[in-house]
Write a protein that holds these residues in place. Structure first.
Motif, PDB file in Angstrom:
ATOM      1  N   CYS A 187       9.639 -14.486  12.186  1.00 57.55           N
ATOM      2  CA  CYS A 187      10.737 -13.662  11.704  1.00 57.55           C
ATOM      3  C   CYS A 187      11.996 -13.938  12.532  1.00 57.55           C
ATOM      4  O   CYS A 187      11.934 -13.944  13.758  1.00 57.55           O
ATOM      5  CB  CYS A 187      10.333 -12.194  11.814  1.00 57.55           C
ATOM      6  N   CYS A 213       8.625  -9.839   6.750  1.00 56.39           N
ATOM      7  CA  CYS A 213       7.989  -9.667   8.053  1.00 56.39           C
ATOM      8  C   CYS A 213       7.124  -8.405   8.041  1.00 56.39           C
ATOM      9  O   CYS A 213       7.565  -7.346   7.603  1.00 56.39           O
ATOM     10  CB  CYS A 213       9.065  -9.560   9.131  1.00 56.39           C
ATOM     11  N   CYS A 238      13.016 -10.168  14.402  1.00 54.39           N
ATOM     12  CA  CYS A 238      12.278  -9.586  15.525  1.00 54.39           C
ATOM     13  C   CYS A 238      11.415 -10.603  16.251  1.00 54.39           C
ATOM     14  O   CYS A 238      10.813 -10.294  17.265  1.00 54.39           O
ATOM     15  CB  CYS A 238      11.438  -8.400  15.056  1.00 54.39           C
ATOM     16  N   LYS A 253       6.193  -6.753  10.582  1.00 56.69           N
ATOM     17  CA  LYS A 253       6.622  -5.824  11.632  1.00 56.69           C
ATOM     18  C   LYS A 253       7.897  -5.089  11.249  1.00 56.69           C
ATOM     19  O   LYS A 253       7.983  -3.866  11.358  1.00 56.69           O
ATOM     20  CB  LYS A 253       6.819  -6.579  12.959  1.00 56.69           C
ATOM     21  N   CYS A 254       8.919  -5.837  10.801  1.00 52.38           N
ATOM     22  CA  CYS A 254      10.217  -5.187  10.576  1.00 52.38           C
ATOM     23  C   CYS A 254      10.663  -5.207   9.112  1.00 52.38           C
ATOM     24  O   CYS A 254      11.659  -4.586   8.750  1.00 52.38           O
ATOM     25  CB  CYS A 254      11.286  -5.804  11.474  1.00 52.38           C
TER      26      CYS A 254
HETATM   27 ZN   LIG Z   1      10.399  -9.084  11.920  1.00 50.34          ZN
END
Ligand SMILES: [Zn+2]
Length: 296
Positions: free
Chosen positions: A57, A38, A60, A40-41
């Motif tokens: 994901c 992912c 998140c 983002k995370c």
């Molecule tokens: Zn994520």
């Protein structure tokens, strides 16, 4: 050789990419070929997103499409047409102008122009494979009224430093960079990007090259002769580049991008492996290049 250069025939291309979803699938495969994480995370588990081939994901909830974060990001016209542009620009011997692409693909010329700039961005040299053999370096002016002018004063023209690697009587590779002026700092920076310290470098007697023996112990500064007399392969390469620029693009704005495009194809003219696939890979690996960055 011509045949190898155009490694993927138009017929093969069309049967591999019949529609937008085939293109999306190809991009998804390229993008997540090393596995998914992912953006983002950083977690590695995903489920299907709402659109086909999107990944969401499971930690998140961030959803990513196959084009997100690549040079295809925000492409406002069918992906299949974008693939055609990459195909034509990479496999046609002299590339293809945005005007011609516009005619062929029934897109606005400006749309083709902008996407073409993105393709050219992907053609930028990685600098990972410096030339290590017999290398000639010189500067030239591109554009303006009088390309034959001697001396280094600058008018409406752009100054470009060019390097080639000689092989036999021919040229194996070529790089170029637009520079403000031909001083030691600029020349050294360009050479550092494309020429290995072991290379047998040849330059003319211009003072900008003075002292570069520190980096290039085998550097030879030859006495300048009448323009074009010394370094015949280098000057032939420069002439061919200028002829291409005049013939295909008629403009020297965004000159660096055109240099990138020309040298990208030139440096791969004997490549057996697909130049088209290589360029698609680069387009997926490169971050987005929106309009405001293109014109900056
Ligand atoms: Zn994520």
């Amino acid at each position: 050789m011509e045949k190898r250069y155009q490694s993927l025939s138009l017929f093969e291309f069309q049967s591999r990419f019949p529609n937008d979803s085939a293109c999306r699938e190809y991009l998804a495969q390229l993008k997540w070929s090393q596995g998914y994480a992912c953006v983002k995370c950083g977690k590695g588990r995903h489920c299907a997103g709402s659109s086909p081939l999107d990944r969401q994901c499971t930690s998140c909830g961030h959803t990513e499409s196959p084009t997100a974060g690549t040079l295809f990001h925000g492409c406002k016209f069918p992906l299949l047409k974008a693939f055609y542009i990459v195909y034509y620009v990479s496999t046609c011997k002299s590339g293809m102008s945005s005007t011609e692409l516009s005619r062929k693909l029934e897109l606005r010329q400006k749309t083709c122009w902008l996407f073409r700039q993105k393709v050219m961005k992907a053609m930028e040299s990685s600098g990972h494979f410096p030339m290590a053999g017999k290398v000639d370096v010189d500067e030239t002016f591109v554009g303006g009224q009088d390309e034959q002018a001697t001396g280094r004063s600058q008018g409406s023209k752009s100054l470009v430093v060019v390097a080639i690697e000689r092989k036999g009587r021919g040229v194996a590779r070529m790089y170029g960079k637009v520079i403000e002026k031909a001083d030691r700092k600029n020349l050294k920076a360009f050479m550092g990007e494309h020429i290995s310290p072991e290379a047998q470098v040849r330059t003319d007697g211009w003072s900008g090259y003075q002292g570069l023996e520190e980096v290039y112990p085998r550097l030879v500064r030859e006495k300048s002769e009448k323009k074009g007399k010394n370094f015949p392969q280098l000057h032939r390469s420069i002439m061919m580049f200028k002829a291409w620029l005049r013939g295909v693009h008629h403009s020297v704005r965004y000159l660096q991008a055109y240099i990138n495009e020309y040298t990208y194809r030139f440096n791969r003219h004997k490549m057996k492996e697909g130049i088209f696939e290589n360029l698609l890979k680069r387009m997926v690996a490169a971050p987005p290049h929106p309009y405001k960055m293109v014109i900056a």
